[in-house]
Design a protein around this motif. Structure first.
Motif, PDB file in Angstrom:
ATOM      1  N   ASN A 164       0.808  -1.216   0.000  1.00 61.20           N
ATOM      2  CA  ASN A 164       0.000   0.000   0.000  1.00 61.20           C
ATOM      3  C   ASN A 164       0.840   1.264   0.000  1.00 61.20           C
ATOM      4  OD1 ASN A 164      -2.434  -1.314  -0.096  1.00 61.20           O
ATOM      5  ND2 ASN A 164      -2.539  -1.568   2.114  1.00 61.20           N
ATOM      6  N   LYS A 224       2.616   4.446  -1.191  1.00 59.07           N
ATOM      7  CA  LYS A 224       2.375   5.373  -2.298  1.00 59.07           C
ATOM      8  C   LYS A 224       3.529   6.372  -2.382  1.00 59.07           C
ATOM      9  CE  LYS A 224      -1.402   3.430  -3.416  1.00 59.07           C
ATOM     10  NZ  LYS A 224      -1.344   2.534  -4.536  1.00 59.07           N
ATOM     11  N   GLU A 274       2.917  13.910  -8.057  1.00 55.28           N
ATOM     12  CA  GLU A 274       2.667  13.270  -6.766  1.00 55.28           C
ATOM     13  C   GLU A 274       3.811  13.475  -5.785  1.00 55.28           C
ATOM     14  OE1 GLU A 274       1.290   9.054  -4.773  1.00 55.28           O
ATOM     15  OE2 GLU A 274       0.972   9.377  -6.904  1.00 55.28           O
ATOM     16  N   SER A 281      -0.499   7.078  -6.767  1.00 55.30           N
ATOM     17  CA  SER A 281      -1.882   6.968  -6.277  1.00 55.30           C
ATOM     18  C   SER A 281      -2.860   7.758  -7.142  1.00 55.30           C
ATOM     19  CB  SER A 281      -1.948   7.479  -4.831  1.00 55.30           C
ATOM     20  OG  SER A 281      -1.653   8.868  -4.801  1.00 55.30           O
TER      21      SER A 281
END
Length: 163
Positions: free
Chosen positions: A2, A4, A157, A97
């Motif tokens: 998970n 990012k 990002e 993400s």
């Protein structure tokens, strides 16, 4: 996993940004060379690999048909280099993400398909039919759209998205 991109430590984000700026500089140099040798035209690409047409008996062709040995080295170098570039960029992009699974999957796979299509069509253009230049142009365009899209999204990002 998970993890990012926006969650990475600042030093890693800076290293990724520096890597992407360096790769992009190299890609832009390549695009500059492509413009210099073909003017981004289909006719320019055909002449680059198939040779220039001469109208008079004593005219000297500006471009001679590329020998098979030169096409081998060009495709070998480009397929390996592009594959490595996209392995790096796609590996980083995987942790973005900003896109959902469908678009992300497209950008993770498409460049590798277009690499083979682009350089395969170069051979087809040279030895089968010059009209394969259109397939080469379309697949090459997809390569660069994919590259710049991923780089822009990664940079956005890591530079602007807050956790």
């Amino acid at each position: 996993m998970n993890l990012k991109l926006y969650q990475l430590p600042k030093q890693i984000k800076r290293m990724i940004a520096a890597l992407l700026f360096s790769l992009t500089f190299g890609v832009l140099i390549g695009l500059g060379f492509l413009y210099y040798t073909t003017s981004y035209s289909t006719q320019g690409a055909i002449e680059r690999y198939n040779g220039s047409q001469v109208s008079e008996e004593f005219d000297i062709a500006e471009n001679y048909p590329k020998p098979i040995s030169e096409i081998f080295i060009t495709t070998h170098n480009h397929i390996i280099a592009f594959s490595l570039i996209f392995t790096i960029v796609c590996s980083v992009f995987y942790f973005s993400s900003l896109l959902n699974n469908g678009w992300k999957t497209f950008f993770l796979i498409e460049p590798f398909i277009s690499i083979i299509v682009s350089f395969g069509s170069l051979w087809l253009m040279r030895f089968v039919n010059p009209n394969f230049v259109y397939l080469m142009a379309a697949s090459s365009t997809l390569i660069y759209i994919s590259y710049f899209t991923m780089v822009i999204l990664i940079l956005y990002e890591i530079l602007f998205k807050k956790s």
